[in-house]
Scaffold this active site. Structure first.
Site, PDB file in Angstrom:
ATOM      1  N   ASP A 137       0.877  -1.187   0.094  1.00 55.70           N
ATOM      2  CA  ASP A 137      -0.010  -0.096  -0.171  1.00 55.70           C
ATOM      3  C   ASP A 137       0.822   1.173   0.008  1.00 55.70           C
ATOM      4  O   ASP A 137       0.221   2.424  -0.012  1.00 55.70           O
ATOM      5  CB  ASP A 137      -1.096   0.175   1.173  1.00 55.70           C
ATOM      6  CG  ASP A 137      -0.200  -0.203   2.632  1.00 55.70           C
ATOM      7  OD1 ASP A 137       1.215  -0.113   2.590  1.00 55.70           O
ATOM      8  OD2 ASP A 137      -1.056   0.070   3.457  1.00 55.70           O
ATOM      9  N   ASP A 264      19.885  -4.579   0.071  1.00 48.73           N
ATOM     10  CA  ASP A 264      18.906  -3.439  -0.244  1.00 48.73           C
ATOM     11  C   ASP A 264      19.109  -2.471   1.005  1.00 48.73           C
ATOM     12  O   ASP A 264      18.315  -1.436   0.806  1.00 48.73           O
ATOM     13  CB  ASP A 264      17.465  -3.846  -0.711  1.00 48.73           C
ATOM     14  CG  ASP A 264      16.756  -5.013   0.295  1.00 48.73           C
ATOM     15  OD1 ASP A 264      17.397  -5.949   0.586  1.00 48.73           O
ATOM     16  OD2 ASP A 264      16.055  -4.502   0.733  1.00 48.73           O
TER      17      ASP A 264
HETATM   18  P1  AMP Z   1      12.098  -3.332   3.926  1.00 54.37           P
HETATM   19  O1  AMP Z   1      11.700  -4.484   4.631  1.00 54.37           O
HETATM   20  O2  AMP Z   1      11.267  -2.222   4.435  1.00 54.37           O
HETATM   21  O3  AMP Z   1      13.260  -2.963   3.586  1.00 54.37           O
HETATM   22  O4  AMP Z   1      11.392  -3.211   2.573  1.00 54.37           O
HETATM   23  C1  AMP Z   1      11.654  -4.211   1.420  1.00 54.37           C
HETATM   24  C2  AMP Z   1      10.904  -3.733   0.141  1.00 54.37           C
HETATM   25  O5  AMP Z   1       9.626  -3.833   0.132  1.00 54.37           O
HETATM   26  C3  AMP Z   1      11.348  -2.457  -0.380  1.00 54.37           C
HETATM   27  O6  AMP Z   1      11.249  -2.389  -1.782  1.00 54.37           O
HETATM   28  C4  AMP Z   1      10.371  -1.570   0.167  1.00 54.37           C
HETATM   29  O7  AMP Z   1       9.789  -0.556  -0.566  1.00 54.37           O
HETATM   30  C5  AMP Z   1       9.013  -2.671  -0.064  1.00 54.37           C
HETATM   31  N1  AMP Z   1       7.815  -2.210   1.072  1.00 54.37           N
HETATM   32  C6  AMP Z   1       8.110  -2.327   2.395  1.00 54.37           C
HETATM   33  N2  AMP Z   1       6.832  -2.164   2.870  1.00 54.37           N
HETATM   34  C7  AMP Z   1       5.905  -1.515   1.867  1.00 54.37           C
HETATM   35  C8  AMP Z   1       4.750  -1.117   1.720  1.00 54.37           C
HETATM   36  N3  AMP Z   1       3.828  -0.916   2.651  1.00 54.37           N
HETATM   37  N4  AMP Z   1       4.083  -0.865   0.426  1.00 54.37           N
HETATM   38  C9  AMP Z   1       4.967  -1.009  -0.648  1.00 54.37           C
HETATM   39  N5  AMP Z   1       6.219  -1.392  -0.600  1.00 54.37           N
HETATM   40  C10 AMP Z   1       6.865  -1.771   0.681  1.00 54.37           C
HETATM   41 MG    MG Z   2      14.607  -1.443   3.018  1.00 57.38          MG
END
Ligand code: AMP
Ligand code: MG
Length: 507
Positions: A137, A264
């Site tokens: 979202d 990442d």
């Molecule tokens: P993270 O675990 O926060 O490092 O996120 C890993 C990936 O998932 C990244 O590409 C984020 O942009 C994507 N992501 C995390 N939460 C969301 C969300 N609520 N909506 C869209 N993409 C998300």
């Molecule tokens: Mg991240």
């Protein structure tokens, strides 16, 4: 004409806040990002503005607090000079290759060169969907946003390189996770948001032109001296290795566990980035894991140095095409640089441990002295932060001086034996106890963002709309090395009923 002037005079707050953006990432080729504006929210309300950081960025705090300012920080208004975009990146997540991730809920507004001359990104996290949202979202919950604010600002005050938190805005909307949660947007500031995974995005596509363009851009931004080196890309890689090695050493020295050290989430600028299920360790143990998604303990406290090295090896793999046409020679050069990681890490970590113990004249057997204390702490479940801080007060050779730190060990005899060795070691140096105490107090924080305190602040804010505990915690952590007797409560480890066993990334 007159009318417009009059209006401006009558309502001086109806000005758009001025952001002195000077954007460079937006000049890179189109395939580096997706241009997208934040999705407006129902009712943006400012929870916290980091005024000193705003001033460093040449922003005006009173203007940021106006309705127009909050509209920008919540994503309802795109300020002049912003070129909003979501960055493309890939990554290894828990060792698995994901060729496309990207900013799925974060939008870069632009870059500002601060008063210190450093260029920084201003990004809104939780600002709505982008081309990289993969069904998500694009939103963030208030809990994780407050956690990132508290912990990233604490890291900055502890002296650990990190992204910063500029503001928290609640959206007036609820987001759907396992339950409904209040939504929020975090305005985040970073030296850049270029990750190991950003290079991997292009390497994975075999797009060497883009890989080179990204490397040239990053060199100009983070390592301008490398451009003049005999082998610019290798020198650039060496800089990244050095920054990661010293960064992870600093994590180890304050007991910080990142929790999701995917490529990442690894910044090539050498900052701690992406505070998801991160945590500070209470009782010391190298196998400590808090993250609910890290079932195998891949990112446990004691694993962090080797994971960082693994991430750098995968970066080297991505950069190989830039290290020369002869692949074998390129691999040999990259391996040599990669091998410098361990020595760099050890130097920074061992130096830090010496300062924590108050040793001022290095000797070879200092490592054993430090490691034996850590073993004793692990066996006793002694609190990491309190033990080291307690040593600052245990320099005097009297039973009362050691009483507080001794109490952290249920069976103090092993600690007593170690402390006797420690005192003998210190007695071989010229340094006075008063001087030594100052060194130690600057290396051993009294306050860390303890999980149960962060949790308490989040629960108060998300269930009762009370931001007092969050504000107090942020203030206490502004001076983590000071005594602050009035905030004694925040130094204590959790009672059994307060222990936080798992943290969640909140995505
Ligand atoms: P993270 O675990 O926060 O490092 O996120 C890993 C990936 O998932 C990244 O590409 C984020 O942009 C994507 N992501 C995390 N939460 C969301 C969300 N609520 N909506 C869209 N993409 C998300
Ligand atoms: Mg991240």
């Amino acid at each position: 004409m007159y009318c417009r002037l009059d209006l401006a005079v009558l309502s001086p707050t109806r000005q758009d806040p001025h952001f002195p953006f000077e954007n460079t990432y937006a000049r890179l080729p189109d395939r580096f990002f997706a241009r997208v504006s934040p999705t407006p929210v129902t009712n943006p309300q400012l929870v916290r503005l980091n005024e000193p950081l705003a001033q460093e960025l040449r922003l005006d705090p009173p203007t940021l607090r106006t309705q127009e300012g909050v509209a920008v920080l919540g994503g309802n208004r795109v300020p002049e000079g912003a070129e909003p975009l979501a960055m493309a990146y890939a990554g290894f997540q828990f060792g698995n290759w994901v060729p496309q991730l990207g900013d799925g809920r974060a939008i870069l507004l632009g870059e500002i060169v601060g008063r210190d001359g450093v260029r920084r990104d201003v990004q809104l996290k939780g600002a709505g969907p982008t081309r990289f949202s993969r069904g998500g979202d694009g939103r963030a919950g208030l809990g994780p946003v407050l956690r990132e604010y508290v912990v990233s600002e604490a890291m900055a005050r502890l002296g650990v390189p990190t992204t910063r938190a500029l503001a928290v805005v609640t959206t007036g909307e609820q987001i759907v996770r396992e339950t409904l949660l209040p939504g929020a947007v975090l305005a985040r500031v970073a030296r850049s948001h270029i990750r190991v995974g950003t290079f991997q995005f292009f390497a994975g596509r075999g797009d060497t032109d883009a890989l080179r363009a990204l490397a040239d851009y990053t060199i100009a931004r983070h390592d301008p001296a490398a451009a003049d080196a005999e082998q610019p890309y290798l020198t650039f890689f060496r800089g990244i290795v050095e920054r990661q090695a010293t960064l992870v050493a600093q994590w180890q020295l304050v007991g910080f566990i990142h929790g999701v050290m995917n490529t990442d989430n690894t910044s090539v600028a050498g900052e701690t980035i992406d505070y998801g299920p991160c945590a500070f360790m209470d009782a010391y143990h190298p196998q400590t894991v808090y993250s609910s998604i890290d079932r195998a303990g891949r990112y446990a406290y004691g694993q962090q140095p080797s994971v960082a090295r693994w991430n750098l090896a995968s970066l080297a793999q991505a950069l190989l095409p830039l290290f020369g046409d002869d692949e074998e020679a390129a691999v040999a050069r990259a391996t040599e640089v990669l091998e410098s990681f361990q020595a760099r890490f050890e130097d920074a970590y061992r130096d830090g441990l010496r300062r924590k113990l108050g040793v001022t004249e290095p000797r070879d057997d200092d490592s054993a002295l430090a490691d034996d204390l850590l073993t004793c702490m692990a066996e006793s479940g002694a609190d990491f932060t309190l033990t080291f801080r307690g040593l600052c007060d245990a320099l005097g050779d009297t039973p009362s001086a050691s009483a507080a730190v001794r109490r952290l060990f249920p069976e103090p005899s092993a600690f007593d034996a170690w402390a006797a060795r420690w005192r003998q070691r210190l007695a071989t140096e010229q340094c006075s106890n008063a001087e030594r105490r100052d060194v130690m107090r600057a290396a051993n924080p009294r306050f860390i963002p303890r999980n149960h305190l962060v949790e308490e602040a989040i629960v108060a804010a998300t269930t009762r709309g009370e931001f007092g505990p969050f504000e107090t915690l942020v203030e206490v952590l502004t001076h983590p090395y000071d005594d602050q007797p009035a905030n004694e409560r925040c130094t204590r480890p959790p009672r059994p009923d307060q222990v936080v066993r798992q943290t969640f990334c909140g995505t």
